[in-house]
Design an enzyme around this catalytic site. Structure first.
Site, PDB file in Angstrom:
ATOM      1  N   LYS A   1      12.936   8.456 -42.611  1.00  9.56           N
ATOM      2  CA  LYS A   1      11.790   7.815 -41.958  1.00  9.56           C
ATOM      3  C   LYS A   1      11.155   6.727 -42.810  1.00  9.56           C
ATOM      4  O   LYS A   1      10.904   5.630 -42.329  1.00  9.56           O
ATOM      5  CB  LYS A   1      10.694   8.856 -41.698  1.00  9.56           C
ATOM      6  CG  LYS A   1      10.647   9.385 -40.311  1.00  9.56           C
ATOM      7  CD  LYS A   1       9.391  10.166 -40.018  1.00  9.56           C
ATOM      8  CE  LYS A   1       8.827  11.062 -40.960  1.00  9.56           C
ATOM      9  NZ  LYS A   1       8.885  11.785 -41.974  1.00  9.56           N
TER      10      LYS A   1
ATOM     11  N   ARG B   1       1.769  14.884 -36.751  1.00  9.77           N
ATOM     12  CA  ARG B   1       2.743  15.925 -37.100  1.00  9.77           C
ATOM     13  C   ARG B   1       2.383  17.269 -36.507  1.00  9.77           C
ATOM     14  O   ARG B   1       3.012  18.264 -36.844  1.00  9.77           O
ATOM     15  CB  ARG B   1       2.758  16.082 -38.625  1.00  9.77           C
ATOM     16  CG  ARG B   1       3.825  15.270 -39.297  1.00  9.77           C
ATOM     17  CD  ARG B   1       3.734  15.523 -40.792  1.00  9.77           C
ATOM     18  NE  ARG B   1       5.029  15.535 -41.374  1.00  9.77           N
ATOM     19  CZ  ARG B   1       5.456  14.626 -42.252  1.00  9.77           C
ATOM     20  NH1 ARG B   1       4.681  13.649 -42.638  1.00  9.77           N
ATOM     21  NH2 ARG B   1       6.646  14.707 -42.757  1.00  9.77           N
TER      22      ARG B   1
ATOM     23  N   ARG C   1      16.698  11.974 -53.966  1.00  7.92           N
ATOM     24  CA  ARG C   1      15.840  10.816 -53.673  1.00  7.92           C
ATOM     25  C   ARG C   1      14.933  10.440 -54.851  1.00  7.92           C
ATOM     26  O   ARG C   1      14.314  11.292 -55.468  1.00  7.92           O
ATOM     27  CB  ARG C   1      14.993  11.201 -52.454  1.00  7.92           C
ATOM     28  CG  ARG C   1      13.808  10.342 -52.181  1.00  7.92           C
ATOM     29  CD  ARG C   1      13.376  10.499 -50.775  1.00  7.92           C
ATOM     30  NE  ARG C   1      12.446  11.606 -50.569  1.00  7.92           N
ATOM     31  CZ  ARG C   1      11.890  11.862 -49.396  1.00  7.92           C
ATOM     32  NH1 ARG C   1      12.189  11.136 -48.354  1.00  7.92           N
ATOM     33  NH2 ARG C   1      11.058  12.855 -49.278  1.00  7.92           N
TER      34      ARG C   1
ATOM     35  N   ARG D   1       9.540  13.158 -56.117  1.00  6.90           N
ATOM     36  CA  ARG D   1       8.327  13.813 -55.620  1.00  6.90           C
ATOM     37  C   ARG D   1       8.352  15.298 -55.931  1.00  6.90           C
ATOM     38  O   ARG D   1       9.394  15.921 -55.869  1.00  6.90           O
ATOM     39  CB  ARG D   1       8.234  13.607 -54.101  1.00  6.90           C
ATOM     40  CG  ARG D   1       7.591  12.299 -53.742  1.00  6.90           C
ATOM     41  CD  ARG D   1       7.759  11.943 -52.303  1.00  6.90           C
ATOM     42  NE  ARG D   1       7.596  13.062 -51.377  1.00  6.90           N
ATOM     43  CZ  ARG D   1       7.684  12.945 -50.053  1.00  6.90           C
ATOM     44  NH1 ARG D   1       7.915  11.764 -49.516  1.00  6.90           N
ATOM     45  NH2 ARG D   1       7.539  13.983 -49.279  1.00  6.90           N
TER      46      ARG D   1
ATOM     47  N   ARG E   1       9.311  22.789 -45.570  1.00  6.80           N
ATOM     48  CA  ARG E   1       8.937  21.608 -44.766  1.00  6.80           C
ATOM     49  C   ARG E   1       9.740  21.561 -43.465  1.00  6.80           C
ATOM     50  O   ARG E   1       9.232  21.154 -42.430  1.00  6.80           O
ATOM     51  CB  ARG E   1       9.120  20.325 -45.591  1.00  6.80           C
ATOM     52  CG  ARG E   1       7.966  20.108 -46.579  1.00  6.80           C
ATOM     53  CD  ARG E   1       8.333  19.216 -47.747  1.00  6.80           C
ATOM     54  NE  ARG E   1       8.717  17.877 -47.376  1.00  6.80           N
ATOM     55  CZ  ARG E   1       9.381  17.034 -48.154  1.00  6.80           C
ATOM     56  NH1 ARG E   1       9.733  17.404 -49.380  1.00  6.80           N
ATOM     57  NH2 ARG E   1       9.678  15.841 -47.738  1.00  6.80           N
TER      58      ARG E   1
HETATM   59  P1  ADP Z   1       8.459  13.584 -45.474  1.00 11.48           P
HETATM   60  O1  ADP Z   1       8.559  12.856 -44.176  1.00 11.48           O
HETATM   61  O2  ADP Z   1       9.681  13.421 -46.322  1.00 11.48           O
HETATM   62  O3  ADP Z   1       8.036  15.020 -45.319  1.00 11.48           O
HETATM   63  P2  ADP Z   1       5.853  12.390 -46.099  1.00 11.48           P
HETATM   64  O4  ADP Z   1       5.553  11.502 -47.230  1.00 11.48           O
HETATM   65  O5  ADP Z   1       5.710  11.847 -44.722  1.00 11.48           O
HETATM   66  O6  ADP Z   1       7.332  12.905 -46.363  1.00 11.48           O
HETATM   67  O7  ADP Z   1       4.937  13.704 -46.187  1.00 11.48           O
HETATM   68  C1  ADP Z   1       4.837  14.462 -47.365  1.00 11.48           C
HETATM   69  C2  ADP Z   1       3.824  15.601 -47.191  1.00 11.48           C
HETATM   70  O8  ADP Z   1       2.512  15.037 -46.910  1.00 11.48           O
HETATM   71  C3  ADP Z   1       4.074  16.550 -46.017  1.00 11.48           C
HETATM   72  O9  ADP Z   1       4.999  17.570 -46.334  1.00 11.48           O
HETATM   73  C4  ADP Z   1       2.652  17.080 -45.781  1.00 11.48           C
HETATM   74  O10 ADP Z   1       2.290  18.045 -46.749  1.00 11.48           O
HETATM   75  C5  ADP Z   1       1.784  15.861 -46.003  1.00 11.48           C
HETATM   76  N1  ADP Z   1       1.589  15.128 -44.728  1.00 11.48           N
HETATM   77  C6  ADP Z   1       2.116  13.924 -44.403  1.00 11.48           C
HETATM   78  N2  ADP Z   1       1.753  13.570 -43.151  1.00 11.48           N
HETATM   79  C7  ADP Z   1       0.987  14.580 -42.672  1.00 11.48           C
HETATM   80  C8  ADP Z   1       0.325  14.839 -41.444  1.00 11.48           C
HETATM   81  N3  ADP Z   1       0.360  13.980 -40.421  1.00 11.48           N
HETATM   82  N4  ADP Z   1      -0.379  15.988 -41.305  1.00 11.48           N
HETATM   83  C9  ADP Z   1      -0.442  16.866 -42.311  1.00 11.48           C
HETATM   84  N5  ADP Z   1       0.161  16.705 -43.490  1.00 11.48           N
HETATM   85  C10 ADP Z   1       0.884  15.580 -43.683  1.00 11.48           C
END
Ligand code: ADP
Length: 226
Positions: free
Chosen positions: A13, A88, A127, A161, A172
């Site tokens: 993504k 999400r 990554r 990360r 996740r």
């Molecule tokens: P990935 O898509 O690889 O999981 P992101 O950078 O989008 O990576 O998200 C990393 C973390 O940030 C998620 O696992 C969550 O803990 C938090 N996060 C991101 N977006 C949201 C969201 N919309 N609602 C709640 N937590 C979020």
């Protein structure tokens, strides 16, 4: 254009979001990046978010919705945006629907990047991200940097990360199935979702995503004035 990019962790993504937003000349807004900025700045919100992120859990809806509502109110989103990692959960999707309705605006498309789960852990475990730009992403096998630990694009330091460890990635994925899959159903009911296979080279996935929103590469570069 107002686009949502949804997909399991590891679907690519972040990589696609940056490229798509550039092609379409719209603002890329990543919920995860906004939280990581807070973490780096040491804010209270960042400390709270980090506890959940490290565990592979979602940051609570009320916190996430407040952050995104503030972000979407800034003028740089007026001509469109590409949302990456928000909404999400169903509650977040309903909040977004409300924010857009209040602004008399609407989504144009929802792209659901799909990848077999077996590929996810391999992708995420290799990554490396650029700390300086936050946008440049490398992979030890698929797109290694020329010099280990250094960003090819801007020379920033590369790091992994702390939520990219295997057990956290599995959590996740569970959270994706229980919390985020219903968001896809929600927008499917509205007829907005196109599924895009996330397999293959970065450029192939990008081409599929552009085709899904009715923009081939030539249209898109014309639109961005390049
Ligand atoms: P990935 O898509 O690889 O999981 P992101 O950078 O989008 O990576 O998200 C990393 C973390 O940030 C998620 O696992 C969550 O803990 C938090 N996060 C991101 N977006 C949201 C969201 N919309 N609602 C709640 N937590 C979020």
């Amino acid at each position: 254009m107002r686009i949502l990019l949804i997909g399991q962790p590891g679907a690519g993504k972040g990589t696609q979001a940056v490229l798509l937003a550039a092609q379409l000349s719209i603002r890329h807004i990543s919920a995860g990046d906004l939280f990581r900025e807070h973490i780096d700045q040491g804010t209270e919100l960042g400390r709270n978010a980090h506890t959940h992120m490290r565990a592979g859990l979602l940051v609570p809806d009320e916190v996430t919705i407040a952050v995104m509502k503030e972000r979407l109110a800034r003028p740089d989103t007026e001509h469109g945006f590409l949302l990456d990692g928000f909404p999400r959960s169903l509650a977040q999707a309903q909040a977004l629907d409300g924010i857009l309705a209040d602004a008399e605006s609407r989504l144009d498309a929802v792209l659901d990047l799909e990848i077999p789960e077996a590929d996810v852990v391999r992708r995420i475990a290799g990554r490396w991200l650029c700390r300086r730009s936050r946008e440049h992403i490398f992979h030890v096998d698929y797109s290694p940097p020329e010099v280990a630990g250094v960003c090819d694009v801007c020379g920033g330091e590369l790091y992994q990360r702390d939520d990219d460890r295997e057990t956290t990635v599995r959590r996740r994925l569970e959270v994706y199935r229980s919390e985020t899959a219903p968001v896809v159903d929600h927008y499917q009911a509205a007829g907005l979702v196109t599924t895009v296979s996330a397999l293959g080279q970065v450029q192939e996935v990008l081409d599929r995503a552009l085709a899904a929103i009715g923009r081939d590469e030539a249209d898109a570069s014309g639109a961005s004035g390049s």
